[in-house]
Scaffold this motif. Structure first.
Motif, PDB file in Angstrom:
ATOM      1  N   GLU A  35       0.895  -1.136  -0.066  1.00 19.00           N
ATOM      2  CA  GLU A  35       0.099   0.079   0.083  1.00 19.00           C
ATOM      3  C   GLU A  35       0.780   1.424  -0.031  1.00 19.00           C
ATOM      4  O   GLU A  35       0.851   2.168  -0.858  1.00 19.00           O
ATOM      5  N   VAL A  36       1.737   1.176   0.679  1.00 22.13           N
ATOM      6  CA  VAL A  36       2.794   2.542   0.948  1.00 22.13           C
ATOM      7  C   VAL A  36       3.665   2.538  -0.484  1.00 22.13           C
ATOM      8  O   VAL A  36       3.491   3.738  -0.743  1.00 22.13           O
ATOM      9  N   ALA A  37       3.979   1.627  -1.154  1.00 17.76           N
ATOM     10  CA  ALA A  37       4.558   1.562  -2.485  1.00 17.76           C
ATOM     11  C   ALA A  37       3.252   2.280  -3.478  1.00 17.76           C
ATOM     12  O   ALA A  37       3.908   2.977  -4.264  1.00 17.76           O
ATOM     13  N   THR A  38       2.145   2.060  -3.579  1.00 14.57           N
ATOM     14  CA  THR A  38       1.314   2.546  -4.348  1.00 14.57           C
ATOM     15  C   THR A  38       1.022   4.021  -3.964  1.00 14.57           C
ATOM     16  O   THR A  38       1.317   4.822  -4.993  1.00 14.57           O
ATOM     17  N   LEU A  39       1.063   4.360  -2.754  1.00 15.23           N
ATOM     18  CA  LEU A  39       1.083   5.700  -2.232  1.00 15.23           C
ATOM     19  C   LEU A  39       2.329   6.690  -3.012  1.00 15.23           C
ATOM     20  O   LEU A  39       2.011   7.751  -3.447  1.00 15.23           O
ATOM     21  N   MET A  40       3.416   5.931  -2.760  1.00 15.66           N
ATOM     22  CA  MET A  40       4.454   6.709  -3.334  1.00 15.66           C
ATOM     23  C   MET A  40       4.622   6.662  -4.720  1.00 15.66           C
ATOM     24  O   MET A  40       5.313   7.489  -5.410  1.00 15.66           O
ATOM     25  N   ALA A  41       4.066   5.644  -5.445  1.00 17.97           N
ATOM     26  CA  ALA A  41       4.082   5.710  -6.861  1.00 17.97           C
ATOM     27  C   ALA A  41       3.313   6.844  -7.312  1.00 17.97           C
ATOM     28  O   ALA A  41       3.717   7.437  -8.436  1.00 17.97           O
ATOM     29  N   LYS A  70       5.299   7.387 -22.068  1.00 20.45           N
ATOM     30  CA  LYS A  70       6.454   7.115 -21.379  1.00 20.45           C
ATOM     31  C   LYS A  70       6.799   5.577 -21.280  1.00 20.45           C
ATOM     32  O   LYS A  70       6.066   4.690 -20.757  1.00 20.45           O
ATOM     33  N   LYS A  71       8.167   5.271 -21.403  1.00 20.57           N
ATOM     34  CA  LYS A  71       8.455   3.810 -21.364  1.00 20.57           C
ATOM     35  C   LYS A  71       8.960   3.812 -19.802  1.00 20.57           C
ATOM     36  O   LYS A  71      10.191   4.278 -19.478  1.00 20.57           O
ATOM     37  N   LEU A  72       8.442   3.038 -19.013  1.00 23.35           N
ATOM     38  CA  LEU A  72       9.031   3.146 -17.666  1.00 23.35           C
ATOM     39  C   LEU A  72       9.295   1.565 -17.319  1.00 23.35           C
ATOM     40  O   LEU A  72       9.042   0.469 -17.640  1.00 23.35           O
ATOM     41  N   GLY A  73      10.334   1.256 -16.194  1.00 24.62           N
ATOM     42  CA  GLY A  73      10.660   0.357 -15.765  1.00 24.62           C
ATOM     43  C   GLY A  73      10.823   0.284 -14.274  1.00 24.62           C
ATOM     44  O   GLY A  73      11.216   0.903 -13.615  1.00 24.62           O
ATOM     45  N   VAL A  74      10.413  -0.859 -13.412  1.00 24.81           N
ATOM     46  CA  VAL A  74      10.456  -0.785 -12.077  1.00 24.81           C
ATOM     47  C   VAL A  74      11.447  -2.115 -12.073  1.00 24.81           C
ATOM     48  O   VAL A  74      11.343  -3.090 -12.525  1.00 24.81           O
ATOM     49  N   ILE A  75      12.347  -1.662 -11.157  1.00 25.16           N
ATOM     50  CA  ILE A  75      13.429  -2.749 -10.633  1.00 25.16           C
ATOM     51  C   ILE A  75      13.589  -3.081  -9.162  1.00 25.16           C
ATOM     52  O   ILE A  75      14.246  -2.031  -8.498  1.00 25.16           O
ATOM     53  N   PRO A  76      12.964  -4.140  -8.715  1.00 25.13           N
ATOM     54  CA  PRO A  76      13.197  -4.254  -7.384  1.00 25.13           C
ATOM     55  C   PRO A  76      14.676  -4.672  -7.048  1.00 25.13           C
ATOM     56  O   PRO A  76      15.143  -5.693  -7.730  1.00 25.13           O
ATOM     57  N   ILE A  77      15.116  -4.408  -5.986  1.00 29.34           N
ATOM     58  CA  ILE A  77      16.282  -5.220  -5.496  1.00 29.34           C
ATOM     59  C   ILE A  77      15.857  -6.170  -4.635  1.00 29.34           C
ATOM     60  O   ILE A  77      15.240  -6.097  -3.734  1.00 29.34           O
ATOM     61  N   LEU A  78      16.191  -7.707  -5.151  1.00 29.77           N
ATOM     62  CA  LEU A  78      16.024  -8.912  -4.329  1.00 29.77           C
ATOM     63  C   LEU A  78      16.645  -8.833  -3.152  1.00 29.77           C
ATOM     64  O   LEU A  78      17.991  -8.525  -2.934  1.00 29.77           O
ATOM     65  N   ARG A  79      15.883  -9.254  -2.139  1.00 29.52           N
ATOM     66  CA  ARG A  79      14.437  -9.990  -2.225  1.00 29.52           C
ATOM     67  C   ARG A  79      13.516  -8.834  -2.046  1.00 29.52           C
ATOM     68  O   ARG A  79      12.620  -8.791  -2.296  1.00 29.52           O
ATOM     69  N   ALA A  80      13.944  -7.878  -0.881  1.00 30.65           N
ATOM     70  CA  ALA A  80      12.901  -7.174  -0.343  1.00 30.65           C
ATOM     71  C   ALA A  80      12.171  -6.101  -1.198  1.00 30.65           C
ATOM     72  O   ALA A  80      10.681  -5.907  -0.988  1.00 30.65           O
ATOM     73  N   GLY A  81      12.923  -5.760  -2.351  1.00 30.08           N
ATOM     74  CA  GLY A  81      12.187  -4.786  -3.198  1.00 30.08           C
ATOM     75  C   GLY A  81      10.946  -5.605  -3.957  1.00 30.08           C
ATOM     76  O   GLY A  81       9.975  -4.864  -4.312  1.00 30.08           O
ATOM     77  N   ILE A  82      11.000  -6.617  -3.958  1.00 32.75           N
ATOM     78  CA  ILE A  82       9.716  -7.270  -4.386  1.00 32.75           C
ATOM     79  C   ILE A  82       8.491  -7.122  -3.888  1.00 32.75           C
ATOM     80  O   ILE A  82       7.404  -6.839  -4.586  1.00 32.75           O
ATOM     81  N   LEU A  91      -0.849   1.168 -10.209  1.00 33.43           N
ATOM     82  CA  LEU A  91      -0.866   2.597 -10.904  1.00 33.43           C
ATOM     83  C   LEU A  91      -0.331   2.626 -12.084  1.00 33.43           C
ATOM     84  O   LEU A  91      -0.757   3.408 -13.189  1.00 33.43           O
ATOM     85  N   ILE A  92       0.774   1.747 -12.496  1.00 35.90           N
ATOM     86  CA  ILE A  92       1.460   1.974 -13.757  1.00 35.90           C
ATOM     87  C   ILE A  92       1.574   0.559 -14.222  1.00 35.90           C
ATOM     88  O   ILE A  92       2.682  -0.024 -14.327  1.00 35.90           O
ATOM     89  N   PRO A  93       0.342  -0.102 -14.879  1.00 32.59           N
ATOM     90  CA  PRO A  93       0.477  -1.311 -15.095  1.00 32.59           C
ATOM     91  C   PRO A  93       1.135  -1.818 -16.174  1.00 32.59           C
ATOM     92  O   PRO A  93       1.475  -3.053 -16.446  1.00 32.59           O
ATOM     93  N   ALA A  94       1.344  -0.976 -17.055  1.00 34.31           N
ATOM     94  CA  ALA A  94       2.248  -1.445 -18.385  1.00 34.31           C
ATOM     95  C   ALA A  94       3.734  -1.225 -18.118  1.00 34.31           C
ATOM     96  O   ALA A  94       4.471  -1.539 -18.999  1.00 34.31           O
TER      97      ALA A  94
END
Ligand code: PRP
Ligand code: URA
Length: 209
Positions: A35-41, A70-82, A91-94
């Motif tokens: 949820e916080v990730a959504t709000l920050m996004a 716009k071409k966006l990329g989300v990059i989690p740092i494993l593991r916790a970024g997942i 919010l940015i499903p594409a």
């Protein structure tokens, strides 16, 4: 020098309090991080460019705005970024999702890279690297390097809790990267944990020890 943004919206601060609380169990912890990730996004995408299109409402023709491809990329740092990815994709499903696998050597606290997989067209994409914790900054600095080495030109770094040491490390190594955080904590302890922080983000998200 990159900018540092603290997203201190009341909803973010409220949820972060329960994320920090050691009595919060795995299920609720996961939900809150998402949820916080959504709000920050929502905040981090404020500068997305818009373009005008023509539509027809039930009443009339109208000019209206849509996000300009716009071409966006989300990059989690494993593991916790997942734990932050699904919240952002709401919010940015594409957006495309890549992964950078790093762990902190418990003795040296230095990051060890074990996996990197990025979307294609790295050079044209705007990336958001996500990880709940920015502690010594070693992992963030290494993840940013991993992307730059493969051609990334536009990178933002987003985390829940940062220590001043981590912010400084990223600012020094990558002055072109803006940092987005929900809280700036006091310091690191002798084990490189953020104080007061939330403990080990990966373990709390995945229920490991
Ligand atoms: C944690 C956290 C960050 C890193 C931050 O990951 O999720 O990636 O530590 O610390 P730093 O700023 O000092 O590098 P960890 O190495 O514990 O790996 P995990 O996510 O697999 O548990
Ligand atoms: N990694 C974590 O998961 N928590 C900290 O406090 C520091 C690094």
């Amino acid at each position: 020098m990159g900018k540092v943004y603290v997203f201190d919206h009341p909803l973010i601060q409220h949820k972060l309090t329960y994320i920090r609380d050691k009595h919060t169990g795995t299920k609720e912890f996961r939900e809150l991080v998402e949820e916080v990730a959504t709000l920050m996004a929502f905040e981090i995408t404020r500068d997305l460019p818009l373009e005008e299109v023509e539509i027809e409402t039930p009443v009339s023709r109208a000019k209206a705005k849509v996000i300009a491809g716009k071409k966006l990329g989300v990059i989690p740092i494993l593991r916790a970024g997942i734990g932050m990815v699904d919240g952002i994709l709401k919010l940015i499903p594409a957006a495309k999702v890549g992964h950078v696998g790093l762990y902190r050597d418990p003795e040296t606290l230095k990051p060890v890279e074990y996996y990197v997989k990025l979307p294609s067209d790295v050079e044209e994409r705007d990336f958001i690297i996500v990880d709940p914790m920015l502690a010594t900054g070693g992992s963030a600095v290494a993840a940013i390097e991993a992307l730059k080495k493969r051609g990334a030109k536009s990178i933002k770094f987003m985390c829940l809790i940062a220590a001043p040491e981590g912010v400084k490390a990223v600012e020094t190594a990558h002055p072109d990267v803006d940092i987005y955080i929900a809280a700036l904590d006091e310091r690191l302890n002798d084990h490189g944990y953020i104080v007061p922080g939330l403990g080990d983000a990966g373990d709390r998200l995945f229920g490991t020890k």
